[in-house]
Design a protein around this motif. Structure first.
Motif, short mmCIF file in Angstrom:
data_model
loop_
_atom_site.label_atom_id
_atom_site.label_comp_id
_atom_site.label_asym_id
_atom_site.label_seq_id
_atom_site.Cartn_x
_atom_site.Cartn_y
_atom_site.Cartn_z
N ASP A 10 46.46 15.92 10.01
CA ASP A 10 46.58 17.37 9.94
C ASP A 10 46.09 17.92 8.59
O ASP A 10 45.48 18.99 8.54
CB ASP A 10 48.01 17.82 10.23
CG ASP A 10 48.39 17.55 11.69
OD1 ASP A 10 47.51 17.73 12.56
OD2 ASP A 10 49.53 17.16 11.94
N GLY A 11 46.31 17.17 7.53
CA GLY A 11 45.79 17.57 6.22
C GLY A 11 44.27 17.53 6.19
O GLY A 11 43.62 18.40 5.62
N ASP B 261 47.33 11.15 7.47
CA ASP B 261 47.38 12.59 7.21
C ASP B 261 46.27 13.35 7.96
O ASP B 261 45.45 14.03 7.38
CB ASP B 261 47.28 12.86 5.71
CG ASP B 261 47.49 14.32 5.37
OD1 ASP B 261 48.09 15.05 6.19
OD2 ASP B 261 47.05 14.75 4.29
N ASN C 210 38.60 22.55 8.11
CA ASN C 210 38.47 23.90 8.67
C ASN C 210 38.55 25.00 7.61
O ASN C 210 38.38 26.17 7.94
CB ASN C 210 39.54 24.13 9.75
CG ASN C 210 39.29 23.29 10.98
OD1 ASN C 210 38.15 22.97 11.31
ND2 ASN C 210 40.35 22.92 11.67
N ALA C 211 38.78 24.64 6.37
CA ALA C 211 38.92 25.62 5.28
C ALA C 211 37.54 26.02 4.75
O ALA C 211 37.24 25.88 3.57
CB ALA C 211 39.78 25.06 4.16
N THR C 212 36.71 26.51 5.62
CA THR C 212 35.37 26.96 5.26
C THR C 212 35.01 28.13 6.17
O THR C 212 35.59 28.30 7.23
CB THR C 212 34.34 25.82 5.40
OG1 THR C 212 33.04 26.32 5.10
CG2 THR C 212 34.33 25.22 6.79
N LEU D 209 42.32 17.91 8.82
CA LEU D 209 41.86 19.04 9.64
C LEU D 209 41.94 20.35 8.86
O LEU D 209 41.04 21.19 8.95
CB LEU D 209 42.69 19.13 10.92
CG LEU D 209 42.39 18.07 11.95
CD1 LEU D 209 43.47 18.03 13.02
CD2 LEU D 209 41.03 18.32 12.58
N GLN D 210 43.01 20.53 8.11
CA GLN D 210 43.16 21.74 7.32
C GLN D 210 42.02 21.86 6.31
O GLN D 210 41.42 22.92 6.15
CB GLN D 210 44.51 21.74 6.62
CG GLN D 210 44.83 23.02 5.90
CD GLN D 210 46.22 23.01 5.31
OE1 GLN D 210 46.83 21.96 5.10
NE2 GLN D 210 46.74 24.18 5.01
N ARG D 211 41.70 20.77 5.62
CA ARG D 211 40.59 20.80 4.65
C ARG D 211 39.25 21.01 5.35
O ARG D 211 38.41 21.76 4.87
CB ARG D 211 40.55 19.50 3.85
CG ARG D 211 41.63 19.42 2.82
CD ARG D 211 41.42 18.30 1.84
NE ARG D 211 40.93 17.08 2.46
CZ ARG D 211 40.80 15.93 1.83
NH1 ARG D 211 41.12 15.83 0.58
NH2 ARG D 211 40.36 14.87 2.46
N LYS E 290 40.58 19.95 17.48
CA LYS E 290 41.12 20.82 16.44
C LYS E 290 40.07 21.30 15.43
O LYS E 290 40.31 22.25 14.71
CB LYS E 290 42.24 20.11 15.67
CG LYS E 290 43.35 19.57 16.53
CD LYS E 290 44.23 20.65 17.06
CE LYS E 290 45.38 20.05 17.85
NZ LYS E 290 46.13 21.06 18.56
N GLU F 99 37.02 23.21 13.90
CA GLU F 99 36.39 24.49 14.18
C GLU F 99 34.89 24.36 13.94
O GLU F 99 34.34 24.85 12.97
CB GLU F 99 37.01 25.57 13.28
CG GLU F 99 38.49 25.77 13.57
CD GLU F 99 39.19 26.63 12.53
OE1 GLU F 99 38.55 27.07 11.55
OE2 GLU F 99 40.39 26.86 12.71
N GLN G 263 32.25 23.33 1.23
CA GLN G 263 32.56 24.64 1.79
C GLN G 263 31.31 25.46 2.08
O GLN G 263 31.42 26.56 2.60
CB GLN G 263 33.48 25.40 0.85
CG GLN G 263 34.83 24.74 0.72
CD GLN G 263 35.73 25.45 -0.26
OE1 GLN G 263 35.28 26.20 -1.11
NE2 GLN G 263 37.01 25.20 -0.15
#
Length: 107
Positions: A24-25, A22, A31-33, A27-29, A55, A57, A5
């Motif tokens: 989408d999972g 997974d 982009n979680a920064t 991608l979520q992790r 997707k 970022e 992060q």
């Protein structure tokens, strides 16, 4: 995970496991920064790589390579990794988020 992060400048690569399929999972992790300078995608499936790169970022997305850049390509990140882009013909006129996609030639 702290190292995943932060915006580390140095020889650091975070490799993490994910369940098969997974995307989408992942991608979520990813982009979680608060940062988004560059990212890399390694896969044999070019369609999946292009989907993921759309997707993510991040200002630069490398596919099946990393840190190979063209000096004429705009450079800059998303989020706290920078506003706008340096270098490249489009730099002065950019008002939106431009993503640079760099793909290894033979993949």
């Amino acid at each position: 995970m702290y190292i995943a992060q932060e915006e580390s400048f140095g020889p650091v690569m975070v490799i993490s496991k994910f369940k098969n399929g997974d995307v989408d999972g992942v991608l979520q992790r990813a982009n979680a920064t608060e940062y988004g300078l560059a990212s890399g995608v390694f896969t044999k499936d070019i369609n999946k790589a292009l989907y993921i790169s759309e997707k993510l970022e991040a200002g630069t997305v490398f596919i099946n390579t990393y840190n190979k850049t063209d000096v004429a390509a705009p450079f800059g990140g998303f989020k706290l990794s920078g506003f706008g882009k340096d270098l490249g013909k489009l730099s002065p006129s950019l008002i939106s988020c431009l993503r640079v996609l760099i793909k290894e030639r033979n993949t």
